[in-house]
Structures are given as C-alpha cells and as structure tokens.
Write a protein that holds these residues in place. Structure first.
Motif, PDB file in Angstrom:
ATOM      1  N   LEU A 323      -9.114  -9.278   1.426  1.00 48.68           N
ATOM      2  CA  LEU A 323      -9.218 -10.088   0.218  1.00 48.68           C
ATOM      3  C   LEU A 323     -10.479  -9.700  -0.517  1.00 48.68           C
ATOM      4  N   ALA A 324     -10.600 -10.229  -1.723  1.00 45.69           N
ATOM      5  CA  ALA A 324     -11.765  -9.978  -2.564  1.00 45.69           C
ATOM      6  C   ALA A 324     -11.987  -8.465  -2.692  1.00 45.69           C
ATOM      7  N   ASP A 325     -13.200  -7.979  -2.374  1.00 48.78           N
ATOM      8  CA  ASP A 325     -13.502  -6.562  -2.570  1.00 48.78           C
ATOM      9  C   ASP A 325     -12.831  -5.665  -1.533  1.00 48.78           C
ATOM     10  N   ARG A 326     -12.227  -6.256  -0.501  1.00 45.15           N
ATOM     11  CA  ARG A 326     -11.509  -5.450   0.498  1.00 45.15           C
ATOM     12  C   ARG A 326     -10.033  -5.258   0.112  1.00 45.15           C
ATOM     13  N   PHE A 327      -9.592  -5.923  -0.971  1.00 44.91           N
ATOM     14  CA  PHE A 327      -8.198  -5.781  -1.402  1.00 44.91           C
ATOM     15  C   PHE A 327      -8.069  -4.484  -2.201  1.00 44.91           C
ATOM     16  N   VAL A 328      -7.965  -3.396  -1.451  1.00 44.56           N
ATOM     17  CA  VAL A 328      -7.831  -2.045  -2.020  1.00 44.56           C
ATOM     18  C   VAL A 328      -6.683  -1.363  -1.281  1.00 44.56           C
ATOM     19  N   VAL A 329      -5.784  -0.734  -2.004  1.00 47.37           N
ATOM     20  CA  VAL A 329      -4.571  -0.166  -1.407  1.00 47.37           C
ATOM     21  C   VAL A 329      -4.911   0.788  -0.265  1.00 47.37           C
ATOM     22  N   ASP A 330      -5.880   1.667  -0.480  1.00 46.62           N
ATOM     23  CA  ASP A 330      -6.229   2.629   0.576  1.00 46.62           C
ATOM     24  C   ASP A 330      -6.732   1.915   1.830  1.00 46.62           C
ATOM     25  N   LYS A 331      -7.556   0.906   1.650  1.00 47.31           N
ATOM     26  CA  LYS A 331      -8.090   0.176   2.808  1.00 47.31           C
ATOM     27  C   LYS A 331      -6.988  -0.595   3.534  1.00 47.31           C
ATOM     28  N   ILE A 332      -6.078  -1.178   2.770  1.00 43.21           N
ATOM     29  CA  ILE A 332      -4.968  -1.911   3.388  1.00 43.21           C
ATOM     30  C   ILE A 332      -4.090  -0.945   4.170  1.00 43.21           C
ATOM     31  N   ALA A 333      -3.828   0.228   3.596  1.00 43.19           N
ATOM     32  CA  ALA A 333      -2.997   1.234   4.267  1.00 43.19           C
ATOM     33  C   ALA A 333      -3.653   1.696   5.561  1.00 43.19           C
ATOM     34  N   ASP A 334      -4.982   1.840   5.539  1.00 46.18           N
ATOM     35  CA  ASP A 334      -5.693   2.243   6.761  1.00 46.18           C
ATOM     36  C   ASP A 334      -5.549   1.177   7.845  1.00 46.18           C
ATOM     37  N   GLU A 335      -5.682  -0.080   7.466  1.00 44.43           N
ATOM     38  CA  GLU A 335      -5.561  -1.167   8.447  1.00 44.43           C
ATOM     39  C   GLU A 335      -4.144  -1.250   8.989  1.00 44.43           C
ATOM     40  N   LEU A 336      -3.150  -0.994   8.135  1.00 44.04           N
ATOM     41  CA  LEU A 336      -1.762  -1.012   8.593  1.00 44.04           C
ATOM     42  C   LEU A 336      -1.525   0.103   9.614  1.00 44.04           C
ATOM     43  N   TYR A 337      -2.085   1.276   9.353  1.00 46.08           N
ATOM     44  CA  TYR A 337      -1.908   2.397  10.288  1.00 46.08           C
ATOM     45  C   TYR A 337      -2.475   2.054  11.660  1.00 46.08           C
ATOM     46  N   ARG A 338      -3.600   1.337  11.701  1.00 49.69           N
ATOM     47  CA  ARG A 338      -4.282   1.024  12.956  1.00 49.69           C
ATOM     48  C   ARG A 338      -3.461   0.124  13.878  1.00 49.69           C
ATOM     49  N   ILE A 339      -2.421  -0.538  13.324  1.00 50.65           N
ATOM     50  CA  ILE A 339      -1.623  -1.448  14.164  1.00 50.65           C
ATOM     51  C   ILE A 339      -0.187  -0.969  14.350  1.00 50.65           C
ATOM     52  N   LEU A 340       0.088   0.254  13.994  1.00 50.68           N
ATOM     53  CA  LEU A 340       1.420   0.818  14.234  1.00 50.68           C
ATOM     54  C   LEU A 340       1.589   1.118  15.724  1.00 50.68           C
ATOM     55  N   PRO A 341       2.811   1.235  16.202  1.00 51.70           N
ATOM     56  CA  PRO A 341       3.035   1.544  17.623  1.00 51.70           C
ATOM     57  C   PRO A 341       2.264   2.799  18.058  1.00 51.70           C
ATOM     58  N   GLY A 342       1.615   2.655  19.219  1.00 51.70           N
ATOM     59  CA  GLY A 342       0.844   3.772  19.752  1.00 51.70           C
ATOM     60  C   GLY A 342      -0.626   3.715  19.413  1.00 51.70           C
ATOM     61  N   GLN A 343      -1.011   2.844  18.485  1.00 51.73           N
ATOM     62  CA  GLN A 343      -2.414   2.727  18.110  1.00 51.73           C
ATOM     63  C   GLN A 343      -3.094   1.625  18.944  1.00 51.73           C
ATOM     64  N   PRO A 344      -4.360   1.855  19.354  1.00 52.07           N
ATOM     65  CA  PRO A 344      -5.031   0.892  20.248  1.00 52.07           C
ATOM     66  C   PRO A 344      -5.219  -0.494  19.635  1.00 52.07           C
ATOM     67  N   GLU A 345      -5.404  -0.584  18.328  1.00 51.07           N
ATOM     68  CA  GLU A 345      -5.617  -1.890  17.698  1.00 51.07           C
ATOM     69  C   GLU A 345      -4.379  -2.775  17.826  1.00 51.07           C
ATOM     70  N   ARG A 346      -3.216  -2.164  17.954  1.00 46.70           N
ATOM     71  CA  ARG A 346      -1.979  -2.951  18.081  1.00 46.70           C
ATOM     72  C   ARG A 346      -2.003  -3.767  19.375  1.00 46.70           C
ATOM     73  N   ASP A 347      -2.321  -3.117  20.484  1.00 47.20           N
ATOM     74  CA  ASP A 347      -2.361  -3.829  21.765  1.00 47.20           C
ATOM     75  C   ASP A 347      -3.462  -4.893  21.773  1.00 47.20           C
ATOM     76  N   LYS A 348      -4.580  -4.577  21.149  1.00 42.58           N
ATOM     77  CA  LYS A 348      -5.686  -5.535  21.073  1.00 42.58           C
ATOM     78  C   LYS A 348      -5.262  -6.781  20.305  1.00 42.58           C
TER      79      LYS A 348
END
Length: 469
Positions: A323-348
């Motif tokens: 939200l606010a200054d973090r609502f940027v498409v590139d940043k959101i896309a990066d966070e989405l990638y971090r929780i895809l299957p096989g990524q460590p953030e998903r299990d966390k």
C-alpha cells in the motif's frame, strides 16, 4: 426474553441473523424486534426499518441525508424505549449505534450489548470513553482486541471466536468439488493453476486496485487469472477493466475459487483472512491517494502497524502489504513470485497461517455470544427479581414498622389522653371541693355574722330595757 437488535449494513445483517438463530436455540421464548435486513427477517421477529434506509457511506452521502439519518435515530430511540426489551444488541456500525447506546443508557434501564466491537484500535480511539460509559458488555470476534481493550483501556470484553473462521471451516469440511470440475463449471483451463483476484466490494476499491492486479498477474503466463465478483457490483462495471484481458469472472463462488487457487492478490478486509484460512498464499494490494503522506502517517500517526487482518491477528507481517508507496506493479509482482510453489516464502507464509488459525480458536462465534448473552440476561433477571423481592420485603418491613409505630403512638396518645382526662377530672373535683369549702366557709361566716348581729341586737334591747327601769 425480548431482544432488540440494530444492524446497519449487509455484513451486520448476516452476523445478526446467525446470532438471532443462536439466541432462539438458547431461549425458546425469544422475541425479536430490529433494524436490519432480509436475513434477520428470515429468522423471525418484527423489522422496524431495513438497513438500506440507514446505510450511507462517505462524507457527501452522509451530509446529503443528515435529515433522514437524524429522523431514523429518533424513530429508533423512541421505538426501543416503548418496546422495553430485556437487552439492546448492537452489531458493528458504530457511527449510528454508539449514538443510540448513549441515549438508551442515559434514559432507560435497558442493558446495551455490542456484538462485533467497533474497530477503535484502527481509528477514533477516543470512542472508548462512550463505550465504557454506555456499553454493558462487549463481544469481540478478533483475538487481538482482548489486549487492546483489557490491557490498554482496562475494559473487560468477551472474545467469542471468529465467524469467518467458522464459515471457512464448515465450507472446507463439506466441499468436495475437484479442481477439474470447478474449471469445467466455470469455463477455465484445467491445465493451468489459478491466481485469484479479490479486488474488493466497493466501486472505488475495484477501480483503484484491479488494473494493477491484472497487470501483475499477466506476467505469469503459466497461470490463469480468475476474478471473484462481488454481489453488489454489476458485470458492466467489471467489463471496464477486464475487457480484452484473459481475466475470467466468477460470481458467488469466492470460497470455491479460493479452494482451488494457488496464490491470490487481495485488497484488505475480511478477504485477506478468508484467503489465509483457505491456505492460499497472498499479496495484499491497496492503492491509496498521496502515497508518501499515507506512509508517513503509518510511520508516525496511525496507531496500527498493519492493514490486513492476517497480520493484525498474528501481530507480525505474515503477508506483504503493498500500500501507499509500496503499491508499485514491479514490487507487487516480485512479492507474488516469492510465494509461488517452490519458493521458500510460500512455506513460511503457510506456517504462519497455522499460527493465525490457532489464535482464532475453534469457538463458534454466534453460539458462544448467544450463550454468554443469555446467561448474563438470566443472571440479570434473577438479580432484578432478588432486588425486587428484597425491596418488597424491605417495604413490607417498613410498612409493618410504620404500623407498629402508629399503634404505639396511638396507645401513647390514648394513655396521655386518659391521664390528661384523669388529671383534669381530679383538678375539677378539687376545684369543686374548694368551691364547696369556700361556700361552706362563706355560709359559716354569714351564719356567724348573723349570730353576731342577733347578739348585738339582743344586747341593745337589754340595754334599752335596763334604762327604762
């Protein structure tokens, strides 16, 4: 018992209807009168006004309908006072409900219960003063509110469980549809996993967030995008944003959609908690005006650290909040990638979801609230009966004591009157004796004087006779 309820919006109508049914299960003689909606009417009772006549959101609509709002408040206050329920139960909707609570507390002896406590931990914390003054019992559906009210403000509340947790648990236990069946039913590709888009239920939310969500999700071509349509939003409005995009719209199927989603992009609100309870990793997206100012406010003014219920319940960042200054498409896309299957953030994130579920507990909110409310009301009725009996006994005792005092007073007055009469009679007798004595003295004196006169006359006669000789 007689229950009066006020729900000012659709979500309140839903929660109130469940509470009413739970109260009916506890109280066979339950009678309901309410401001609410169709779901409450389906449970039974008398609806005074529909919540659609109350619900005005935003500064301008409220300003334009001030006269209607005040008229509805006046009708509500008068109706409650005339109905004289055993309890007034308020459901969320604090702007209207706290005003009603103030009047009822000040002008009646009706206890006021609040189900789904106002979120003053997020804004308008000063309302705690009126809550402490006017609300007899507060019922919370968010576990972190216990510490806020009880530790910070020294105001005891009841945590009764979370309705969303219950609803999701019941749905998951009974839902048997396979991924393939869901895809076939909704014309989806059975070979591609789903990115769920939960863009909110208000027009402005959808306008602000959905375009960025679509732009982010489009970067992941191996996934298909499915948008959960809100009941109050027409297809034509969604078409403005999803036309000429690969987004699929499904309606009234948010839970089935989440049950089959791999990841989700979600606006803040209850949807973040629903997504977590379905064990779907998510990124929270919420565009705000003047983002840098909002970020400054979050860092220095706003008293909560998070906007999503998941993070608030966990008291840590479980899901990223863009939200606010973090609502940027590139940043959101990066966070989405971090929780895809096989990524460590998903299990966390999934492990943290388990902590959230444990904190919510397994209480059934309406059943627990109804149980506590009914028990409190029974105890209150018994206490009122005991006080009435004590008051009646005290009044009877006071009346008996007053009667005894009156009897004793009457006896004392009679005795005093008797003594007074005797004294007056004795005085009269003495006075009469004295008058007789005085009369006798006067008679004796008169007799004596008569004798003296007679003796003097005889003497004079004897003297005269002696001179004649």
């Amino acid at each position: 018992m007689k229950y009066y309820l006020i729900a000012g919006e659709a979500s309140g109508d839903l929660h109130a209807s469940h509470l009413m049914q739970a109260l009916k299960d506890k109280d066979a003689e339950a009678q309901f009168r309410f401001f609410g909606g169709d779901l409450m009417s389906a449970v039974g009772g008398t609806r005074v006004k529909h919540y659609r006549e109350l619900a005005y959101m935003g500064f301008i609509p409220v300003l334009m309908h001030l006269r209607t709002i005040f008229r509805n408040m006046a009708i509500c206050k008068k109706d409650i006072a005339e109905y004289q329920p055993d309890v007034l139960i308020l459901i969320d909707y604090p702007g209207f409900n706290l005003s009603i609570a103030k009047y009822i507390h000040a002008n009646t002896n009706i206890p006021v219960y609040y189900y789904i406590s106002p979120k003053i931990w997020a804004w308008k914390e000063w309302r705690i003063r009126s809550i402490k003054r006017d609300i007899a019992q507060l019922f919370s559906i968010l576990p972190f509110e216990v510490a806020f009210f009880e530790q910070k403000h020294h105001y005891p509340i009841h945590y009764v469980g979370n309705p969303t947790a219950q609803e999701v648990s019941e749905f998951r236990a009974g839902y048997k549809q396979t991924f393939a069946e869901f895809c076939e039913e909704n014309n989806l590709d059975i070979h591609r996993p789903i990115i769920a888009l939960l863009a909110g239920s208000r027009l402005q939310e959808i306008k602000d967030n959905l375009p960025a969500m679509i732009e982010v999700a489009e970067r992941y071509e191996d996934y298909q995008m499915v948008l959960a349509g809100a009941p109050s939003i027409e297809d034509a409005y969604y078409a403005k944003f999803i036309k000429n995009t690969p987004v699929h719209l499904v309606r009234n199927k948010t839970y089935p959609l989440l049950a089959h989603s791999t990841v989700a992009l979600v606006t803040c609100g209850t949807a973040t908690l629903e997504t977590a309870l379905f064990d779907v990793p998510q990124v929270v997206c919420y565009e705000t005006p003047v983002p840098r100012l909002i970020r400054f406010a979050f860092n220095h003014i706003i008293k909560v650290k998070y906007i999503s219920l998941v993070n608030l319940i966990a008291n840590k960042e479980v899901v990223p909040e863009m939200l606010a200054d973090r609502f940027v498409v590139d940043k959101i896309a990066d966070e989405l990638y971090r929780i895809l299957p096989g990524q460590p953030e998903r299990d966390k994130m999934m492990a943290s979801y388990k902590e959230v579920r444990e904190r919510l507990g397994d209480k059934v909110a309406p059943d627990e609230a109804a149980r506590i409310m009914f028990d409190l009301l029974v105890k209150r009725r018994e206490e009122l009966l005991r006080l009435a009996q004590e008051r009646a006994a005290a009044e009877a005792k006071a009346a008996a004591e007053a009667a005894e005092r009156a009897r004793q007073k009457a006896l004392a007055e009679a005795e005093a009157a008797r003594k007074k009469a005797e004294a007056e009679a004795e005085l009269a007798r003495k006075q009469a004796d004295e008058r007789i004595r005085q009369a006798q003295q006067r008679a004796a004196q008169a007799q004596q004087e008569e004798w003296e006169v007679q003796r003097s006359e005889r003497y004079e006669e004897e003297q005269e006779r002696g001179e004649n000789f």
